[in-house]
Design an enzyme around this catalytic site. Sequence first.
Site, mmCIF file in Angstrom:
data_model
loop_
_atom_site.group_PDB
_atom_site.id
_atom_site.type_symbol
_atom_site.label_atom_id
_atom_site.label_comp_id
_atom_site.label_asym_id
_atom_site.label_seq_id
_atom_site.Cartn_x
_atom_site.Cartn_y
_atom_site.Cartn_z
ATOM 1 N N GLY A 1 0.802 -1.224 0.000
ATOM 2 C CA GLY A 1 0.000 0.000 0.000
ATOM 3 C C GLY A 1 0.831 1.269 0.000
ATOM 4 N N SER B 1 4.530 2.471 7.605
ATOM 5 C CA SER B 1 4.926 2.085 8.968
ATOM 6 C C SER B 1 6.367 2.491 9.248
ATOM 7 C CB SER B 1 4.795 0.569 9.150
ATOM 8 O OG SER B 1 5.715 -0.088 8.284
ATOM 9 N N GLU C 1 -7.138 -6.823 -0.116
ATOM 10 C CA GLU C 1 -6.972 -6.499 1.307
ATOM 11 C C GLU C 1 -8.283 -6.057 1.966
ATOM 12 O OE1 GLU C 1 -3.191 -4.574 2.581
ATOM 13 O OE2 GLU C 1 -2.839 -4.383 0.440
ATOM 14 N N HIS D 1 -1.215 -10.275 -26.085
ATOM 15 C CA HIS D 1 -0.189 -11.146 -26.648
ATOM 16 C C HIS D 1 -0.063 -12.432 -25.842
ATOM 17 C CE1 HIS D 1 1.125 -8.015 -29.466
ATOM 18 N NE2 HIS D 1 0.720 -7.211 -28.491
ATOM 19 N N LYS E 1 4.464 -11.007 9.003
ATOM 20 C CA LYS E 1 5.569 -10.116 9.406
ATOM 21 C C LYS E 1 6.129 -10.563 10.756
ATOM 22 C CE LYS E 1 4.266 -5.999 6.720
ATOM 23 N NZ LYS E 1 3.781 -4.627 6.670
HETATM 24 C C1 F6R Z 1 -1.635 -2.686 4.683
HETATM 25 C C2 F6R Z 1 -1.040 -2.646 3.369
HETATM 26 C C3 F6R Z 1 0.222 -3.423 3.104
HETATM 27 C C4 F6R Z 1 1.455 -2.597 3.519
HETATM 28 C C5 F6R Z 1 2.756 -3.368 3.236
HETATM 29 C C6 F6R Z 1 4.014 -2.548 3.479
HETATM 30 O O1 F6R Z 1 -2.709 -1.751 4.726
HETATM 31 O O2 F6R Z 1 -1.564 -2.017 2.503
HETATM 32 O O3 F6R Z 1 0.249 -3.722 1.736
HETATM 33 O O4 F6R Z 1 1.467 -1.394 2.795
HETATM 34 O O5 F6R Z 1 2.782 -4.526 4.041
HETATM 35 O O6 F6R Z 1 3.970 -1.888 4.706
HETATM 36 P P1 F6R Z 1 4.322 -0.323 4.745
HETATM 37 O O7 F6R Z 1 3.350 0.312 3.825
HETATM 38 O O8 F6R Z 1 4.139 0.069 6.168
HETATM 39 O O9 F6R Z 1 5.736 -0.221 4.279
#
Ligand code: F6R
Length: 330
Positions: free
Chosen positions: A42, A83, A211, A227, A322
């Site tokens: 995201g 984050s 998501e 293609h 994670k």
């Molecule tokens: C959660 C989301 C995920 C995070 C991804 C990377 O809403 O969209 O796709 O974006 O796990 O985390 P960030 O964005 O914090 O680097």
Amino acid sequence: MAVEEMEQLVLGLGDQLRWAADVEAPAPIEVPGGLLIVGMGGSGISGDLVSVLASVPVTVHKGYGLPAWVSNRPPAMIALSYSGNTEETLSAVEEARDLGLTPGVVTAGGALGELAVGNGWPHIIVPGGLQPRAALGYMMGSLLRLVEDSVDLKPGDFSAAADLVDQLTGGLGRDLATDLAAGLRDRIPVIYGTNGLTSPVAQRWKTQINENAKWPAWWNTMPELDHNEIVSWTSLSTLTRRHVGIIALRDDSESSRVEARYNLTARLTGSDVAWVGEVWAQGVSRLERILSLCAMGDLVSLELARAGSIDPMAVPEIETLKQLLAEEPL
Ligand code: F6R
């Protein structure tokens, strides 16, 4: 109810853009050659979206470390992580620091925020406390501010885009989103965008459906899909005729050849899938058109969540993964 909670965040997209337009930003990063944008999920999607607005070559890197060419031809670089703790993005930034690069940063904090502040890298700290995918306006808007000399933007584009997404999310886009979601109900969405324009939006639709609605979806790019993917709908057509819905993201600026391809592709494949729909971009500038389609994708993903009584906020598998990864040996 959780759908309403995410709905409020989608309603905030316009205000997030306004925030980014007004935030005190460092001087725009100079991009003499190419621009490398690193970021995942995201956050990284803002890099893809900005790549089609840029007047310089942009590479978006989504993975550990840096692409091999970077040490030979060091580019201007920007790291995106809401984050600030995403390990792939941090590994890219650490490698960049070791090469002597000065990455720009957009984040809400975390380890990336500390690195940016500690090293004096150009950065914008966006408001925290959201799901990264619900912070698109903050992340993309701030990225645009960091590279404003290298993107195709005119004064007023930001506020026009913010006003347009407000209109769509606030009411004007609702009926269309409901209709599109009805076409996709109980089907696997396949979203088509056009190379250099709406492809990253197709990717955003796919990931928002994944998501928010916890629903599988895929995306592809016109004309490349003509293609390969165009031949793929026949062998399993007893399944795809019941379970696949295709949505094309269309834009008035498509070339006549791309327009012809969309029409012919629908004609040749339409009977092998359950449903084919399309959505047209709105607005004048490229920023407005891209964001109008993003807003529609967000609304559709929420309609699908609502239809399945799904909580769009929670993404437990991403968080568990994670945590588990953090326990694995480095
Ligand atoms: C959660 C989301 C995920 C995070 C991804 C990377 O809403 O969209 O796709 O974006 O796990 O985390 P960030 O964005 O914090 O680097």
